[in-house]
Design an enzyme around this catalytic site. Structure first.
Site, mmCIF file in Angstrom:
data_model
loop_
_atom_site.group_PDB
_atom_site.id
_atom_site.type_symbol
_atom_site.label_atom_id
_atom_site.label_comp_id
_atom_site.label_asym_id
_atom_site.label_seq_id
_atom_site.Cartn_x
_atom_site.Cartn_y
_atom_site.Cartn_z
ATOM 1 N NE ARG A 31 44.795 -91.078 122.957
ATOM 2 C CZ ARG A 31 45.883 -91.235 123.693
ATOM 3 N NH1 ARG A 31 46.891 -91.971 123.240
ATOM 4 N NH2 ARG A 31 46.007 -90.651 124.860
ATOM 5 C CE1 TYR A 41 35.710 -94.214 123.949
ATOM 6 C CE2 TYR A 41 37.929 -93.392 123.662
ATOM 7 C CZ TYR A 41 36.729 -93.379 124.336
ATOM 8 O OH TYR A 41 36.540 -92.521 125.381
ATOM 9 C CE LYS A 74 44.132 -86.898 121.239
ATOM 10 N NZ LYS A 74 44.703 -85.815 122.041
ATOM 11 C CG HIS A 123 48.493 -83.583 123.287
ATOM 12 N ND1 HIS A 123 48.725 -84.553 124.235
ATOM 13 C CD2 HIS A 123 47.148 -83.531 123.136
ATOM 14 C CE1 HIS A 123 47.578 -85.072 124.638
ATOM 15 N NE2 HIS A 123 46.609 -84.460 123.991
ATOM 16 C CB SER A 127 45.543 -88.188 127.334
ATOM 17 O OG SER A 127 45.944 -88.016 126.002
ATOM 18 C CB CYS A 146 47.572 -84.297 132.575
ATOM 19 S SG CYS A 146 48.158 -85.989 132.818
ATOM 20 C CG ASP A 179 43.298 -82.724 122.675
ATOM 21 O OD1 ASP A 179 43.777 -83.018 123.790
ATOM 22 O OD2 ASP A 179 43.297 -83.508 121.713
ATOM 23 N NE ARG A 210 38.301 -89.255 126.689
ATOM 24 C CZ ARG A 210 39.462 -88.614 126.519
ATOM 25 N NH1 ARG A 210 39.489 -87.374 126.089
ATOM 26 N NH2 ARG A 210 40.597 -89.218 126.826
HETATM 27 P P1 GDP Z 1 42.790 -83.361 129.367
HETATM 28 O O1 GDP Z 1 42.566 -84.763 128.911
HETATM 29 O O2 GDP Z 1 44.254 -82.997 129.376
HETATM 30 O O3 GDP Z 1 41.958 -82.370 128.639
HETATM 31 O O4 GDP Z 1 42.370 -83.315 130.917
HETATM 32 P P2 GDP Z 1 41.025 -82.774 131.607
HETATM 33 O O5 GDP Z 1 41.002 -81.281 131.680
HETATM 34 O O6 GDP Z 1 39.853 -83.427 130.985
HETATM 35 O O7 GDP Z 1 41.229 -83.315 133.083
HETATM 36 C C1 GDP Z 1 41.451 -84.688 133.334
HETATM 37 C C2 GDP Z 1 41.170 -85.000 134.761
HETATM 38 O O8 GDP Z 1 42.030 -84.226 135.601
HETATM 39 C C3 GDP Z 1 39.746 -84.670 135.184
HETATM 40 O O9 GDP Z 1 39.274 -85.684 136.030
HETATM 41 C C4 GDP Z 1 39.894 -83.371 135.933
HETATM 42 O O10 GDP Z 1 38.909 -83.215 136.906
HETATM 43 C C5 GDP Z 1 41.280 -83.491 136.543
HETATM 44 N N1 GDP Z 1 41.909 -82.143 136.700
HETATM 45 C C6 GDP Z 1 41.975 -81.161 135.774
HETATM 46 N N2 GDP Z 1 42.559 -80.049 136.277
HETATM 47 C C7 GDP Z 1 42.881 -80.344 137.559
HETATM 48 C C8 GDP Z 1 43.509 -79.600 138.614
HETATM 49 O O11 GDP Z 1 43.866 -78.438 138.481
HETATM 50 N N3 GDP Z 1 43.678 -80.255 139.802
HETATM 51 C C9 GDP Z 1 43.279 -81.563 139.981
HETATM 52 N N4 GDP Z 1 43.496 -82.122 141.164
HETATM 53 N N5 GDP Z 1 42.663 -82.278 139.015
HETATM 54 C C10 GDP Z 1 42.476 -81.679 137.821
HETATM 55 P P1 PGA Z 2 42.949 -87.628 124.619
HETATM 56 O O1 PGA Z 2 42.742 -88.518 123.403
HETATM 57 O O2 PGA Z 2 42.931 -88.552 125.804
HETATM 58 O O3 PGA Z 2 44.264 -86.954 124.429
HETATM 59 O O4 PGA Z 2 41.804 -86.659 124.665
HETATM 60 C C1 PGA Z 2 41.855 -89.563 123.544
HETATM 61 C C2 PGA Z 2 41.265 -89.914 122.258
HETATM 62 O O5 PGA Z 2 41.284 -89.088 121.338
HETATM 63 O O6 PGA Z 2 40.740 -91.041 122.175
HETATM 64 MN MN MN Z 3 44.460 -85.089 123.901
HETATM 65 MN MN MN Z 4 40.737 -82.772 126.985
#
Ligand code: GDP
Ligand code: PGA
Ligand code: MN
Ligand code: MN
Length: 607
Positions: free
Chosen positions: A78, A218, A227, A247, A269, A271, A294, A387
């Site tokens: 983004r 993208y 979004k 979100h 995002s 996290c 999400d 992704r």
């Molecule tokens: P989203 O974008 O908020 O959905 O985040 P994701 O679930 O895809 O996680 C983003 C990144 O954070 C990935 O690389 C995960 O492996 C990492 N991650 C997610 N949960 C945890 C956690 O509980 N501990 C740690 N250390 N990393 C995490």
């Molecule tokens: P996200 O959004 O990082 O919150 O998943 C990214 C996107 O939609 O491009």
């Molecule tokens: Mn998101």
């Molecule tokens: Mn996600």
């Protein structure tokens, strides 16, 4: 899929037809195609994308009906600095959004769109965010010159003929989403695998509920239901109509005793939303099911509780870090196929790989830029924001409630971010206003989900900083208004979590995270039920040393104590940062939040 001349009336929805005609006249595509959402259409478009070099078909024995796509290396995330909230009045966009006068922006973008689809096909995608049989179905139509967008939209939203038919029957209002990659095929120039433009605009017109996106293919820049609509435009609708567009992941948790709780979680995002939404609890007897990963749309139900629905149909998940040891549910979801992988690496046997999918990398890959890659290459094989796009329904742990247009009643809201220091593993807010303060002052280190610096701490109110479609101060006020509207006993309790705190000595994560996050969820649920202990600290209620279930946990008591610690000196340093943030919000900062800050200041000074 029907090919038509642009002048042929294709729908009895008069407003839609005239808008499509208008866009076609401006952008001048070779043809206009109305998307029906069928399997046959998917097959045709994916085949065409393979022929054009945009997609690589993966080995069907490994990933059936799945494709790898490598984007232009400049178009991978983004673009927040090119995202605009073009409200009528500048002050309504607030201090956190880019603003341009809507008439001026439309004039500029109209010139960009003029002829921008020459040599290309213009696709019309009718879609609905949420359920088609919702009391008020939330329609949108995306017009795009990208077949990549069409295939991704078919995974991410409910699209096609049934949607269009209902729109026609109701002559329903809809959000207009105009998208062009901004790369017309003129003078016989052949197409490239990933067309895009150096000039990018992701523009939102909140009053007229319109989205104009130009120059990027993208994710969140181009899949306009996500979004742009379900957060930025919907947040403005929600403010006007008394609901919430957030979100947030939505998780159903069942205890060993069989009691069920629904938890929503707002993390910026990258996290941990998708991971938490798909958690396999490390605690015996607890089970989790995913409702959403999400976005949550929340409305008051007839019983006065807040009900959340996931408006999406698929997952647009971060690939790196997703593996059997972190998110096995995601791996099982994508293994079923029907997925698109963007900017990950290709294995020599026609499968995908990324950092974290398995412990040992394959000995040879084609990396996301198309180069030969070996473990000795010294660069990641996949882009950090690569992704997977995959159908939500394929998730083995999807909750049956996902199909309920009325949603699920939310018991608790978690706010979380990436903070190496200061923020404890978990704490509970004292009441709704304090919880809104916790959300309004949420902070996190920036990630690769958006272009720009990574690892810089910034305030990200309710994890919505890039997605609030109006003034951030008004948005905070809307949260307070939601609380004022409700019976306090029926409101979700608000918590903050931080999975990302580091050991000051060696920089390692203090908390193992992932499945072990169930231990934190258990404490949250027990706080709701009034059975878990907490101790008051200057910031809120933190678990007592024995209150977190450590059965089978791989870390010692000392490390857990570090993860939970509220360090007064750290918080003394945090206060001026919050003051600075609130000063930025300016005179639309709600007074109760200024009061909460005064209370926090008092607490840390007295501690
Ligand atoms: P989203 O974008 O908020 O959905 O985040 P994701 O679930 O895809 O996680 C983003 C990144 O954070 C990935 O690389 C995960 O492996 C990492 N991650 C997610 N949960 C945890 C956690 O509980 N501990 C740690 N250390 N990393 C995490
Ligand atoms: P996200 O959004 O990082 O919150 O998943 C990214 C996107 O939609 O491009
Ligand atoms: Mn998101
Ligand atoms: Mn996600």
């Amino acid at each position: 899929m029907t090919t038509i001349a642009t002048t042929t009336p294709r729908t009895t929805h008069a407003d839609l037809q005239s808008w499509v005609d208008e866009v076609a006249a401006l952008t001048q595509p070779d043809e206009v195609v109305w998307c029906d959402g069928s399997q046959e259409e998917w097959d045709r478009l994916t085949t065409q994308l393979v022929e054009n070099g945009t997609f690589v078909r993966l080995d069907p024995a490994k990933k059936p009906n799945s494709f790898l796509c490598q984007s232009d290396p400049t178009d991978v995330a983004r673009v927040e600095d090119r995202t605009f909230i073009a409200s009528e009045r500048e002050e309504d966009a607030g201090p956190t959004n880019n603003w341009v006068d809507p008439a001026e922006l439309k004039a500029t973008m109209t010139e960009l769109y003029r002829g921008s689809m020459r040599g290309r096909t213009m696709y019309v995608i009718p879609f609905v965010m949420g359920h088609l049989d919702a009391t008020v179905p939330m329609f949108g139509v995306e017009v795009t010159d990208s077949a990549y967008v069409v295939t991704n939209m078919r995974i991410m939203a409910r699209i096609g003929t049934p949607v269009l038919q209902t729109m026609e029957e109701l002559q329903a209002p809809f959000v207009k989403g105009l998208h062009s990659v901004g790369d017309p095929l003129v003078d016989g120039r052949p197409d490239v695998p990933w067309p895009c433009s150096d000039t990018k605009y992701i523009a939102h017109f909140p009053e007229t509920r319109e989205i104009w996106s130009y120059g990027s293919g993208y994710g969140g820049n181009a899949l306009l239901g996500k979004k742009c609509y379900a957060l930025r435009i919907a947040s403005a609708m929600a403010r006007d109509e008394g609901w919430m567009a957030e979100h947030m992941l939505i998780l159903k948790l069942t205890s060993p005793q069989g009691t069920t709780h629904y938890v929503a979680g707002a993390f910026p995002s990258q996290c941990g939303k998708t991971n938490l939404a798909m958690i396999e609890p490390a605690l015996e007897g607890w089970s989790a099911e995913m409702v959403g990963d999400d976005i949550a749309w929340m409305r008051f139900g007839p019983d006065g509780r807040l009900y959340a629905v996931n408006p999406e149909f698929g997952l647009f998940g971060v690939a790196p870090g997703t593996g059997m040891h972190t998110n096995p549910q995601a791996v099982r979801t994508i293994e079923q196929g029907n997925s698109i992988f963007t900017n990950v690496a290709l294995t020599d046997d026609g499968d995908v790989w990324w950092e974290g999918l398995s412990e040992a990398p394959p000995s040879h890959l084609t990396d996301w830029k198309g180069n030969d890659w070996t473990p000795e290459s010294g660069v990641p094989s996949s882009h950090p924001n690569s992704r997977f796009t995959t159908p939500a329904k394929q998730t083995p742990m999807i909750a049956p409630e996902y199909d309920n247009p009325d949603g699920v009643p939310i018991d608790a809201i978690l706010f979380g971010g990436r903070r190496k220091t200061t923020v404890p593993l978990v704490y509970e807010s004292r009441d709704w206003a304090h919880g809104v303060f916790v959300g309004a002052t949420l902070s996190s280190e920036t990630t690769a989900a958006a272009t720009g610096a990574v690892g810089v701490v910034r305030r990200d109110p309710m994890a919505m900083l890039p997605f609030i479609g109006y003034h951030a101060g008004d948005y905070m006020q809307h949260w307070l208004d939601i609380g004022a509207h409700a019976d306090p006993a029926k409101l979700p309790k608000i918590f903050q979590v931080n999975w990302f705190r580091r050991d000051e000595e060696d920089g390692s994560f203090l908390w193992p995270g992932y499945g072990d996050n169930a231990r934190v969820l258990k404490w949250v649920v027990e706080r709701l039920d009034g059975t878990a202990d907490a101790v008051e600290t200057p910031v809120g209620l933190v678990p007592t040393p024995g209150a977190i279930d450590t059965t089978g946990l791989g870390i010692g008591d000392e490390q857990l104590a570090k993860a939970l610690r509220v360090d007064v000196e750290d918080w003394k340093a945090e206060v001026p940062l919050i003051e600075e943030w609130f000063a930025r919000i300016g005179d639309r900062l709600p007074a109760p939040l200024a009061d909460e800050l005064a209370t926090l200041k008092e607490h840390v000074e007295q501690a």
